[in-house]
Design an enzyme around this catalytic site. Sequence first.
Site, PDB file in Angstrom:
ATOM      1  N   ARG A 196       0.823  -1.231   0.000  1.00 27.48           N
ATOM      2  CA  ARG A 196       0.000   0.000   0.000  1.00 27.48           C
ATOM      3  C   ARG A 196       0.848   1.269   0.000  1.00 27.48           C
ATOM      4  NH1 ARG A 196      -2.533  -3.542  -1.021  1.00 27.48           N
ATOM      5  NH2 ARG A 196      -4.363  -4.410   0.010  1.00 27.48           N
ATOM      6  N   SER A 207     -10.183   0.248   4.601  1.00 27.25           N
ATOM      7  CA  SER A 207      -9.284   0.031   5.746  1.00 27.25           C
ATOM      8  C   SER A 207      -8.605   1.336   6.138  1.00 27.25           C
ATOM      9  CB  SER A 207      -8.214  -0.999   5.391  1.00 27.25           C
ATOM     10  OG  SER A 207      -8.818  -2.264   5.254  1.00 27.25           O
ATOM     11  N   GLU A 236      -3.338   3.791   6.539  1.00 29.47           N
ATOM     12  CA  GLU A 236      -3.374   3.486   5.101  1.00 29.47           C
ATOM     13  C   GLU A 236      -3.984   4.686   4.367  1.00 29.47           C
ATOM     14  OE1 GLU A 236      -4.719  -0.416   3.888  1.00 29.47           O
ATOM     15  OE2 GLU A 236      -5.635   0.424   2.085  1.00 29.47           O
TER      16      GLU A 236
HETATM   17  C1  LIG Z   1     -15.440   0.361   0.887  1.00 29.83           C
HETATM   18  C2  LIG Z   1     -13.985   0.510   0.520  1.00 29.83           C
HETATM   19  C3  LIG Z   1     -13.218  -0.636   0.346  1.00 29.83           C
HETATM   20  C4  LIG Z   1     -11.860  -0.526   0.015  1.00 29.83           C
HETATM   21  N1  LIG Z   1     -11.133  -1.655  -0.176  1.00 29.83           N
HETATM   22  C5  LIG Z   1      -9.840  -1.568  -0.568  1.00 29.83           C
HETATM   23  C6  LIG Z   1      -9.076  -2.742  -0.859  1.00 29.83           C
HETATM   24  O1  LIG Z   1      -9.551  -3.858  -0.805  1.00 29.83           O
HETATM   25  N2  LIG Z   1      -7.781  -2.583  -1.227  1.00 29.83           N
HETATM   26  C7  LIG Z   1      -7.199  -1.338  -1.338  1.00 29.83           C
HETATM   27  O2  LIG Z   1      -6.019  -1.248  -1.699  1.00 29.83           O
HETATM   28  N3  LIG Z   1      -7.902  -0.218  -1.069  1.00 29.83           N
HETATM   29  C8  LIG Z   1      -9.194  -0.289  -0.700  1.00 29.83           C
HETATM   30  N4  LIG Z   1      -9.904   0.846  -0.432  1.00 29.83           N
HETATM   31  C9  LIG Z   1      -9.250   2.154  -0.543  1.00 29.83           C
HETATM   32  C10 LIG Z   1      -9.365   2.774  -1.950  1.00 29.83           C
HETATM   33  O3  LIG Z   1     -10.278   2.041  -2.719  1.00 29.83           O
HETATM   34  C11 LIG Z   1      -8.008   2.766  -2.674  1.00 29.83           C
HETATM   35  O4  LIG Z   1      -7.040   3.405  -1.900  1.00 29.83           O
HETATM   36  C12 LIG Z   1      -8.116   3.464  -4.031  1.00 29.83           C
HETATM   37  O5  LIG Z   1      -6.974   3.118  -4.793  1.00 29.83           O
HETATM   38  C13 LIG Z   1      -8.235   4.972  -3.919  1.00 29.83           C
HETATM   39  O6  LIG Z   1      -8.485   5.487  -5.215  1.00 29.83           O
HETATM   40  P1  LIG Z   1      -9.197   6.904  -5.373  1.00 29.83           P
HETATM   41  O7  LIG Z   1      -9.386   7.151  -6.827  1.00 29.83           O
HETATM   42  O8  LIG Z   1     -10.404   6.974  -4.531  1.00 29.83           O
HETATM   43  O9  LIG Z   1      -8.075   7.876  -4.797  1.00 29.83           O
HETATM   44  P2  LIG Z   1      -8.329   9.254  -4.032  1.00 29.83           P
HETATM   45  O10 LIG Z   1      -8.840   8.973  -2.663  1.00 29.83           O
HETATM   46  O11 LIG Z   1      -9.091  10.176  -4.884  1.00 29.83           O
HETATM   47  O12 LIG Z   1      -6.823   9.748  -3.913  1.00 29.83           O
HETATM   48  C14 LIG Z   1      -5.950   9.066  -3.047  1.00 29.83           C
HETATM   49  C15 LIG Z   1      -4.554   9.687  -3.169  1.00 29.83           C
HETATM   50  O13 LIG Z   1      -4.054   9.403  -4.471  1.00 29.83           O
HETATM   51  C16 LIG Z   1      -3.675  10.603  -5.128  1.00 29.83           C
HETATM   52  N5  LIG Z   1      -3.988  10.408  -6.547  1.00 29.83           N
HETATM   53  C17 LIG Z   1      -5.157   9.950  -7.054  1.00 29.83           C
HETATM   54  N6  LIG Z   1      -5.069   9.918  -8.407  1.00 29.83           N
HETATM   55  C18 LIG Z   1      -3.834  10.367  -8.716  1.00 29.83           C
HETATM   56  C19 LIG Z   1      -3.141  10.585  -9.957  1.00 29.83           C
HETATM   57  N7  LIG Z   1      -3.723  10.356 -11.139  1.00 29.83           N
HETATM   58  N8  LIG Z   1      -1.871  11.078  -9.913  1.00 29.83           N
HETATM   59  C20 LIG Z   1      -1.282  11.344  -8.726  1.00 29.83           C
HETATM   60  N9  LIG Z   1      -1.883  11.175  -7.531  1.00 29.83           N
HETATM   61  C21 LIG Z   1      -3.142  10.688  -7.541  1.00 29.83           C
HETATM   62  C22 LIG Z   1      -4.545  11.677  -4.500  1.00 29.83           C
HETATM   63  O14 LIG Z   1      -3.982  12.964  -4.665  1.00 29.83           O
HETATM   64  C23 LIG Z   1      -4.559  11.223  -3.049  1.00 29.83           C
HETATM   65  O15 LIG Z   1      -3.386  11.631  -2.421  1.00 29.83           O
HETATM   66  C24 LIG Z   1     -11.268   0.762  -0.119  1.00 29.83           C
HETATM   67  C25 LIG Z   1     -12.055   1.909   0.039  1.00 29.83           C
HETATM   68  C26 LIG Z   1     -13.404   1.788   0.337  1.00 29.83           C
HETATM   69  C27 LIG Z   1     -14.229   3.035   0.478  1.00 29.83           C
END
Ligand SMILES: Cc1cc2nc3c(=O)[nH]c(=O)nc-3n(C[C@H](O)[C@H](O)[C@H](O)COP(=O)(O)OP(=O)(O)OC[C@H]3O[C@@H](n4cnc5c(N)ncnc54)[C@H](O)[C@@H]3O)c2cc1C
Length: 323
Positions: A183, A234, A304
């Site tokens: 992660r 998480s 995380e």
């Molecule tokens: C119900 C639920 C279940 C989940 N289960 C999992 C799981 O099983 N495994 C897991 O790994 N995660 C899980 N997550 C967490 C989440 O899904 C991941 O972390 C996901 O990758 C976040 O993507 P996002 O587009 O929402 O990022 P955001 O929350 O929009 O951004 C997260 C970070 O990434 C940066 N970022 C985003 N896009 C870019 C880009 N193009 N360039 C540079 N920086 C960028 C943002 O600036 C920020 O700092 C879960 C979340 C929820 C709500």
Amino acid sequence: MTQPTDLSSSIIPTLREKYGELLQENVVLANYTTAKVGGPADALIVASSSQELEDIFTTLWKLNCPVRLLASGANVLFSDAGFRGVVVLNHARNVKIDLHHETPSVWAESGANLASMARQAGLRNLTGMEWATTVPGSVGGAVYGNAGAFGSNTAASLKVAEILHPTEGKQEWPVEKLEYGYRTSWLKRNPGKVIILSARFELSSGQPEAIQAKMSEFSARRRETQPQGASMGSTFKNPEGDYAARLIEAAGLKGTRVGGAQISEKHANFFINVNNATASDYYSLIQLAKSRVSEAFGVSLELEIELVGDFSVGSQKSSGNRE
Ligand SMILES: Cc1cc2nc3c(=O)[nH]c(=O)nc-3n(C[C@H](O)[C@H](O)[C@H](O)COP(=O)(O)OP(=O)(O)OC[C@H]3O[C@@H](n4cnc5c(N)ncnc54)[C@H](O)[C@@H]3O)c2cc1C
């Protein structure tokens, strides 16, 4: 809420002139995060393609404007004070599947939905990213944080990411350059230094029934073990050889509530917004879990999710709000 002088007096007026109605001001970020939490950003602008993403970031970087890229908001907790600067919302969502080369691949703009990209690959009989059909968020978010589930992760299939650097422009970064760990990545350890424009994943050809069976099994397992409701998934990483959820539960915190945020009864690493939670409710719950787990087991839990903004003010106010 004070802004840096040049933000309100110079940068925002310049952006207003350039983007007109596309620039939204004083935007509540709770509307753009999966936990439905977060105060206002000074401004928000939507990028609909990787070209727009590139143009917007080039402009903001030139102006020295504080900026944060946001996609699905599934892994960030913005403070109640919000974000002093511009949030760029990533709606660049193109996906292309290439079946014509020896190694099939999937290319996606960074704002594409990860689960939908993985499902499209599965429907074309490509195997390797079935796990991703159950993970919320964007391709960029997954590449940034090395999202993963069910024993696999983004790093396992990513071949190359197209990156935009403030002074060096566009570059192709092979997966090795992202220095992935559990992660985490170079990108997550250096937030804001570059952005991801697109990514290419290499997959293999598979059997349609086996691919569909894996996807169904993963989504059933998720429904069984994880709670419904607004959250960021998480909250903490699993410490080496253990599970954050097990430790929080063993510290007696399942169901504990601060204001509108609650540690899930079903999965203690999920903190749910049960009733108009504030970011400071979440922050207090995070501090509580960290300190109780540390006292009880000597384990220091590492977040995380990412905290963005100032948490020093509201957290004191809501710590007396514990139920
Ligand atoms: C119900 C639920 C279940 C989940 N289960 C999992 C799981 O099983 N495994 C897991 O790994 N995660 C899980 N997550 C967490 C989440 O899904 C991941 O972390 C996901 O990758 C976040 O993507 P996002 O587009 O929402 O990022 P955001 O929350 O929009 O951004 C997260 C970070 O990434 C940066 N970022 C985003 N896009 C870019 C880009 N193009 N360039 C540079 N920086 C960028 C943002 O600036 C920020 O700092 C879960 C979340 C929820 C709500």
